[in-house]
Design a protein around this motif. Sequence first.
Motif: not given
Length: 473
Positions: A461-473
Amino acid sequence: MKINIIYALAFCCTIFNTNAQSIEIDKRLGKESAKAVELEMGIYNNEKLSEYVSSLGQRLVSHLDKPLFDYEFHVVDDPIPNAFATPGGYIYVTRGILSIIASEDELACVMAHEIIHAQNRHSVKQMGKSILPKLLELPGRVVGQVVNDDIGRILNAPITTSNSLLLASYSRSHETESDVEGVILASKAGYDPDAMKSILVRLSKSMEILTNQKEVKGYFNSHPYTPDRLEKITKTTAKLDWETKTKVSKDFPQPLDSLLFGANPDKGFFQENTFIHPAMNFSFQFPNDWHTENKPTSVNGMNKDKSAALFLGLDDVSKTPKELAHEFISGVKKEHRAKPAFSDHYKINNNDGYLVSYLDDSENKQMYIHTLWLKMDGKMFKIIGIAPKSKEDELKKSVLSFHPLTDKEKSIVKNRYIRVVESKGGETFDQICKHHNCILSPDLTAFINGMDSTSSLKDGTLIKIIIEEDYFN
C-alpha cells in the motif's frame, strides 16, 4: 471551494453585468488575476506534478459540453488546503490541499468543482458584490505620501482607493451549483463522484485542526454547511450512471512524492516576533505583541493601537543608499515642501546605510517617519518606520536588530516533504511512522492518507509520510 485571492484590478464594479457582457471580460480579468495569484501566492515549481495536475484537468475539460475558455491548471505554493478558480478558466490547487488528497478521484472532484465555477462565470457574477478592504490610515500629509508611494512600491500595489482591491467570494448558491455539476462532470470523466464527500469531510476536519474551531452552520457563511453539501451530493450521485476509466496516474499518490509540506522557508517565516528569511539570509525582530504579516514583496508589522508601523522590503540595488535617499528627499520636497529632520549615513552591524527622518505634525499629532536604505549581501533593503514619539525606542530597537542569519538561526530552518513509501503486510501507522522517522503523529499520518490510524495495512500500500530535513546542509 472559497476563492482566496485578491484581484488587484482597477475596474468599476458596475461593469460586472454578465447578462450584457461577453466572456472577453472573463479573459481580461483572468489574465490580471493570474498575475496577482503568481505575485501574492507563487506558483509551485515542480514540473512533473504540474504536468500531472494539468493532464487531469484537461481530461475533465474534455467532458464539458462546450468549454468557454482555454483552461489552465496550476499548483499554488500555499500550505493552506484550498482550491480556487479565477475568471477565464484559470484553476488552482494549493500544496496544502494536495497533501490531504487521498485519491485521484478526490482530486478530480475538487478540480471539477472549480472548473464549474469558471465555466458558469461565478467569479464575474459575484465581483459586483465585493467589499473593498480597509486601507491603512495614519495621520499626516507626509505620512500619506510615504504610505501611498513608498510603502505602495514595497508592497508592489499602490495603497489607494483609485486602484480598488476586489475580494471575490462565491455565494452559497454558486457553491451548491458547483458541487452538483462538478460531481456530474467528474463522473463523465470516469471518476467516482462520491469521492467529493470524503475530501469535503477531510477538508473540513483539516480546517478545524488549523483554526482550532469546529465548523458551525451559519446564515452568513459563504459556503454551505458541510453536512448539507454531503446530503445534496449524495442525492445527485445516486442518480448517476458512470463507469470508471484508467487514471492519469496508475500509482497515486506517487505524483505527490517530494511535495513540500507546510510553510515554504524560502518565503521567510516568523519565529515568535523574529522574522527569519533563509533564502535572503537575514533576521529582523519586531516589537513584542505587534501584529505582523509576511507578504511576497515585504514583511510588515503594526502595533495593537495602530499608531506605529514597520515595513521591510527591497529597493534598487544598482544605486547607493545615499542616492536613493536623496531621490526620496527631492520627491517629498516637491510634493510638500518639507525638509527632513535628519539625513545622514547610518551603519547597522557594519553594513552601510542612509537614514532619512521626517517629523509630520500637519494633523495636530506628531508623527515620525524614518526611512532607512541598507546594503547587505548584494541586496538593497528598505526599512520604513512610522510612529509617534512615544514609540521611537521600539522602532529603533527593531531596526538595529537587522542582521545576517547566525548559525543558531540557520539550525532551526527545516524543509518538510511528502515521501511516498510502501507498507508491509499487517504494518500499522504507528510502525510506519517509527520506521521512517515521520514528523507527524500516526493519527495525522493516517488522516492525510484518508485512513484510520488503527488500520492494518496491506502489503504494498502506498502511504504518504512527512519527513524533515535541514534547510542548510
